[in-house]
Design a protein around this motif. Structure first.
Motif, PDB file in Angstrom:
ATOM      1  N   VAL A  27       0.864  -1.189   0.000  1.00  0.00           N
ATOM      2  CA  VAL A  27       0.000   0.000   0.000  1.00  0.00           C
ATOM      3  C   VAL A  27       0.900   1.239   0.000  1.00  0.00           C
ATOM      4  CG1 VAL A  27      -1.531   1.315   1.531  1.00  0.00           C
ATOM      5  CG2 VAL A  27      -2.057  -1.069   0.981  1.00  0.00           C
ATOM      6  N   HIS A  28       2.062   1.124   0.656  1.00  0.00           N
ATOM      7  CA  HIS A  28       3.149   2.096   0.488  1.00  0.00           C
ATOM      8  C   HIS A  28       4.155   1.495  -0.491  1.00  0.00           C
ATOM      9  CE1 HIS A  28       1.970   3.795   4.633  1.00  0.00           C
ATOM     10  NE2 HIS A  28       1.545   4.616   3.692  1.00  0.00           N
ATOM     11  N   GLY A  29       4.361   2.180  -1.615  1.00  0.00           N
ATOM     12  CA  GLY A  29       5.111   1.585  -2.721  1.00  0.00           C
ATOM     13  C   GLY A  29       6.573   1.314  -2.438  1.00  0.00           C
ATOM     14  N   ASN A  30       7.148   1.998  -1.434  1.00  0.00           N
ATOM     15  CA  ASN A  30       8.575   1.791  -1.124  1.00  0.00           C
ATOM     16  C   ASN A  30       8.773   0.742  -0.035  1.00  0.00           C
ATOM     17  OD1 ASN A  30       7.456   3.356   0.914  1.00  0.00           O
ATOM     18  ND2 ASN A  30       9.340   4.496   1.296  1.00  0.00           N
ATOM     19  N   GLU A  31       7.714  -0.028   0.259  1.00  0.00           N
ATOM     20  CA  GLU A  31       7.810  -1.119   1.239  1.00  0.00           C
ATOM     21  C   GLU A  31       7.580  -2.418   0.466  1.00  0.00           C
ATOM     22  OE1 GLU A  31       4.918   0.043   4.213  1.00  0.00           O
ATOM     23  OE2 GLU A  31       5.830   2.014   4.401  1.00  0.00           O
ATOM     24  N   PRO A  32       8.640  -2.926  -0.193  1.00  0.00           N
ATOM     25  CA  PRO A  32       8.445  -3.975  -1.204  1.00  0.00           C
ATOM     26  C   PRO A  32       8.065  -5.333  -0.644  1.00  0.00           C
ATOM     27  CG  PRO A  32      10.786  -3.544  -0.898  1.00  0.00           C
ATOM     28  CD  PRO A  32      10.052  -2.509  -0.088  1.00  0.00           C
ATOM     29  N   LYS A  65       8.311   4.402  -4.523  1.00  0.00           N
ATOM     30  CA  LYS A  65       8.015   5.590  -3.714  1.00  0.00           C
ATOM     31  C   LYS A  65       6.893   5.259  -2.745  1.00  0.00           C
ATOM     32  CE  LYS A  65       9.293   9.333  -6.780  1.00  0.00           C
ATOM     33  NZ  LYS A  65       8.824  10.335  -7.723  1.00  0.00           N
ATOM     34  N   ARG A  66       6.900   5.938  -1.596  1.00  0.00           N
ATOM     35  CA  ARG A  66       5.831   5.725  -0.609  1.00  0.00           C
ATOM     36  C   ARG A  66       4.467   5.967  -1.259  1.00  0.00           C
ATOM     37  NH1 ARG A  66       5.093   5.473   4.998  1.00  0.00           N
ATOM     38  NH2 ARG A  66       3.385   6.683   5.852  1.00  0.00           N
ATOM     39  N   PHE A  67       4.377   7.042  -2.045  1.00  0.00           N
ATOM     40  CA  PHE A  67       3.155   7.327  -2.809  1.00  0.00           C
ATOM     41  C   PHE A  67       3.513   8.240  -3.959  1.00  0.00           C
ATOM     42  CE2 PHE A  67       3.264  10.220   0.912  1.00  0.00           C
ATOM     43  CZ  PHE A  67       3.348  11.444   0.271  1.00  0.00           C
ATOM     44  N   LEU A 111       0.240  -5.588   4.689  1.00  0.00           N
ATOM     45  CA  LEU A 111       1.657  -5.841   4.968  1.00  0.00           C
ATOM     46  C   LEU A 111       2.494  -4.597   4.686  1.00  0.00           C
ATOM     47  CD1 LEU A 111       1.793  -9.355   3.275  1.00  0.00           C
ATOM     48  CD2 LEU A 111       1.632  -8.871   5.734  1.00  0.00           C
ATOM     49  N   HIS A 112       3.158  -4.100   5.722  1.00  0.00           N
ATOM     50  CA  HIS A 112       3.967  -2.881   5.621  1.00  0.00           C
ATOM     51  C   HIS A 112       5.387  -3.138   6.109  1.00  0.00           C
ATOM     52  CE1 HIS A 112       0.887   0.364   4.899  1.00  0.00           C
ATOM     53  NE2 HIS A 112       0.113  -0.684   5.138  1.00  0.00           N
ATOM     54  N   ALA A 113       6.248  -2.107   5.981  1.00  0.00           N
ATOM     55  CA  ALA A 113       7.587  -2.130   6.566  1.00  0.00           C
ATOM     56  C   ALA A 113       7.919  -0.708   6.997  1.00  0.00           C
ATOM     57  CB  ALA A 113       8.605  -2.649   5.561  1.00  0.00           C
ATOM     58  N   SER A 114       8.916  -0.586   7.866  1.00  0.00           N
ATOM     59  CA  SER A 114       9.227   0.709   8.478  1.00  0.00           C
ATOM     60  C   SER A 114      10.457   1.337   7.830  1.00  0.00           C
ATOM     61  CB  SER A 114       9.478   0.507   9.977  1.00  0.00           C
ATOM     62  OG  SER A 114       9.890   1.717  10.577  1.00  0.00           O
ATOM     63  N   LEU A 167       0.513  -5.432   9.555  1.00  0.00           N
ATOM     64  CA  LEU A 167       1.786  -5.970  10.047  1.00  0.00           C
ATOM     65  C   LEU A 167       2.929  -5.093   9.567  1.00  0.00           C
ATOM     66  CD1 LEU A 167       3.606  -8.107  11.365  1.00  0.00           C
ATOM     67  CD2 LEU A 167       3.415  -9.461   9.276  1.00  0.00           C
ATOM     68  N   GLU A 168       3.672  -4.532  10.507  1.00  0.00           N
ATOM     69  CA  GLU A 168       4.920  -3.836  10.192  1.00  0.00           C
ATOM     70  C   GLU A 168       6.025  -4.880  10.282  1.00  0.00           C
ATOM     71  OE1 GLU A 168       5.492  -0.773   9.225  1.00  0.00           O
ATOM     72  OE2 GLU A 168       3.479   0.067   9.446  1.00  0.00           O
ATOM     73  N   SER A 169       6.674  -5.145   9.151  1.00  0.00           N
ATOM     74  CA  SER A 169       7.543  -6.327   9.038  1.00  0.00           C
ATOM     75  C   SER A 169       9.019  -6.031   9.268  1.00  0.00           C
ATOM     76  CB  SER A 169       7.370  -6.948   7.648  1.00  0.00           C
ATOM     77  OG  SER A 169       6.011  -7.072   7.320  1.00  0.00           O
TER      78      SER A 169
HETATM   79 ZN   LIG Z   1       3.675   1.487   5.263  1.00  0.00          ZN
END
Ligand SMILES: [Zn+2]
Length: 286
Positions: A27-32, A65-67, A111-114, A167-169
């Motif tokens: 959903v955030h493009g820079n969190e592959p 990119k994040r967005f 599914l996200h990442a920080s 989930l922040e992975s």
């Molecule tokens: Zn995110």
């Protein structure tokens, strides 16, 4: 299959009926990690229920990119996008498509990442998600985003009577974040009886509650590159915003701390540790 195959959602059904689960990646493009695990998640043999996987923001994922125009994970709440400029954004349009998929599901896992290099995995959910979240093998759970930072996929799911989990992975540049995202999805599906798998349980996850989000007034510079869950004491300096010193309102924990070059950007969120799940079970209000 590859991540781009999930630009439009793919759905599969098990041999018998069961929960409908929607898993979103990037959903955030820079969190592959989220997009990259969709093919592996979708390949799991289903025992029951319906599994739908979708790439959240394909254009931003391609651009890493994040967005592109605005943060997709705030566009699910109309209060965040009152102007025609926001409503003409690519992310607002994408949110309308994703809302339709969420409307036809029971449980959402996003599914996200920080951006924090030392971030450890944690789950975001509200109390309606505790029963699942506390068994997914993740040591930290953060609630309160629905009030403090509304407008995400999980917010929309919860608002419409589903269960929203995010989930922040871990760090977005850490290849192991992909493994964690896969493990999280696999744990959820097995808890729902949808796949054959035994998740590794963490006996007593800690639950944190968000109490404050700081938004930049001018430009925010953090005092330190605070890791997620960095502990600060009451009145500790968190950073400077223009010529104003920003301090902790109490003892607590920082999440998503980042420099902001302009006003009205999310600088950090501040959480208190609420309890562990055992003490919530014991409390009469729990
Ligand atoms: Zn995110």
């Amino acid at each position: 299959m590859k991540p781009e195959d999930f630009m439009t959602p793919k759905t599969k059904k098990g041999p018998i009926s069961g929960p409908r689960v929607l898993i979103l990646g990037s959903v955030h493009g820079n969190e592959p990690c989220g997009a990259n695990v969709l093919p592996d998640i979708f390949a799991l043999p289903l025992l029951r229920g319906t599994l739908t996987c979708v790439l959240g923001n394909p254009a931003a994922f391609r651009a890493n990119k994040r967005f592109l125009d605005t943060d997709l994970n705030r566009m699910f709440d109309e209060r965040n996008c009152p102007t025609s400029q926001e409503q003409n954004s690519r992310e607002y349009q994408r949110a309308q498509e994703l809302k339709n998929y969420i409307d036809h599901t029971d449980i959402v896992l996003d599914l996200h990442a920080s951006t924090s290099k030392t971030s450890e995995p944690f789950l975001i959910c509200e109390s309606n998600g505790y029963a699942l979240a506390t068994k997914m093998g993740i040591a930290k759970i953060v609630s309160g985003f629905d009030v403090i930072q509304p407008g995400g996929t999980d917010w929309y799911a919860n608002k419409t009577g589903k269960v929203g989990l995010c989930l922040e992975s871990g760090f977005l540049g850490d290849p192991f974040s992909t493994v964690r995202a896969f493990e999280g999805a696999r744990a959820l599906l097995s808890l729902l009886g949808m796949i054959e798998y035994e998740p590794i349980a963490i006996p007593d996850p800690m639950i944190y509650s968000l109490v404050w989000q700081y938004t930049s007034q001018r430009s925010f510079i953090p005092q330190n590159p605070f890791a997620d869950f960095a502990f600060v004491e009451d009145k500790d300096v968190i950073g400077r915003d223009g010529d104003v010193t920003i301090t902790a309102p109490a003892d607590g924990f920082l999440l998503f701390t980042r420099p902001c070059e302009a006003p009205n950007q999310e600088a950090f969120v501040f959480a208190r540790s609420l309890a562990n799940i055992a003490s919530l079970r014991e409390s009469p209000q729990g």
